[in-house]
Design an enzyme around this catalytic site. Sequence first.
Site: not given
Ligand code: FCB
Length: 462
Positions: A84, A173, A297, A128, A369, A295
């Site tokens: 990607r 995002e 985190y 992006h 992600e 995505n």
């Molecule tokens: C996400 C973004 C990506 C990167 C990660 C750590 O929010 O999509 O570009 O910065 O965080």
Amino acid sequence: MTSPRAPLPLPAFPAAFLWGVSTSAHQIEGAADEDGRGPSTWDAFAAEPGRIRDGSTAAVATGHYHRYREDVALLKELGVGAYRFSVAWPRVLPDGSGPVNAAGLGFYDRLVDELCAAGIRAVPTLYHWDTPLPLETGGGWLSRETAYLFADYVDTVAARLGDRVEQWITLNEPAELTLLGYGLGEHAPGRRLLFDALPAAHHQLLGHGLAVAALRARGARSVGIANSHGPVRPASDSAADTGAAELYDLLTNWLFADPLLLGRYPDEGLAAALPGPVDEDLETIAAPLDFYGVNYYQPTLVGAPVPGEGDGGFAGVGLPAGLPFAPREIPGQPRTGFGWAVVPEGLRELLHGLRERYGERLPPIVITENGCAYEDRVADDRRVDYLDAHLRELHRAMTEGADVRGYFVWSLLDNFEWAEGYTQRFGLVHVDYDTLERTPKDSYRWFREELRAQRAQRAARP
Ligand code: FCB
């Protein structure tokens, strides 16, 4: 061959599961002034003093524009099925609209050819966060016109790459761009509009819907979006804290997912405040998707603001006073080098949350992600542990019914981490920013061995 760390092998994922890594154009390409690329909002933002933590810009970044062959070789050696990356709008259309920059489009053409030759599926993200600067001068995503120009640009890219690309991602995002870029001014374009940023959300969603139509008209077989998601937990069960957490959850998770998957905004008052023929737009926005990109985190703990008390901010960014919620640090969790909480079970929790909320309307999911920043140069055991733990939670969620078709690590390379500059390293591959030399980290070798093991398990199945 054993992995460098040899944690237990991961359980077997389905045979057709898509394994990949992610990057984005602005974070890796560099070559900012080369071959006719136009300026982007991020170039302008980074040039303003004080915007980027280490005072850097992405003018060179990892030099991927010139080293893409070396990077595709790294992907091939890693053994991923998909890559990607994102297409930089200002490279293809330097003014945002109008004449196409043949050299810019030609770069992505060569990149896709290189990926095809390596047997790797190209999964381009069409936007992006790097808006052509002239469009921002006209209001950027605050302007409805940008949504239509985005669809025109998408058509141009699809016309060129569509014979070799089958899977597309429209936006990355939109929540972060709205909140950090237009709401809080911590990302480009650096506006601090607070709730007046919401038109940027609607116009991105409209741009997505128009782009889906443009891609389908060009014969695209698989179209999705990459949205950020994370469980939101109230700081306590008091009415003030649960109310604040609900609002935060609505703004970060559901404001972008409900229109796409249910064809409506999660709050009527909010929808009424948005520009446009909103109901008509929602029909465009809710065009069926082939997959829904997530995505992930970290989860967020949210309470009501307490005067005088510090907060954990949004994605590490301090929030201005006067907002009706205050993200807090989650106590007792390990943290990445970036300070983000390591909560693998949050991935499973959010996948079940999406199923509960959307039921039959939820398309198959792809984790577009997931990853972590650590300083470790090459011996990055902590990244191996992070990825291993998240993949186990993902597998568990799948055995419990979550329909997930792929997983992409963020990121292939250390890169320009937006307002953090080069201070946060997310790569499976280390980049020396003086020489641009690439050095695979232990996590790269670990992932390569896990992917080999997945292939072997697949081959051994009856
Ligand atoms: C996400 C973004 C990506 C990167 C990660 C750590 O929010 O999509 O570009 O910065 O965080």
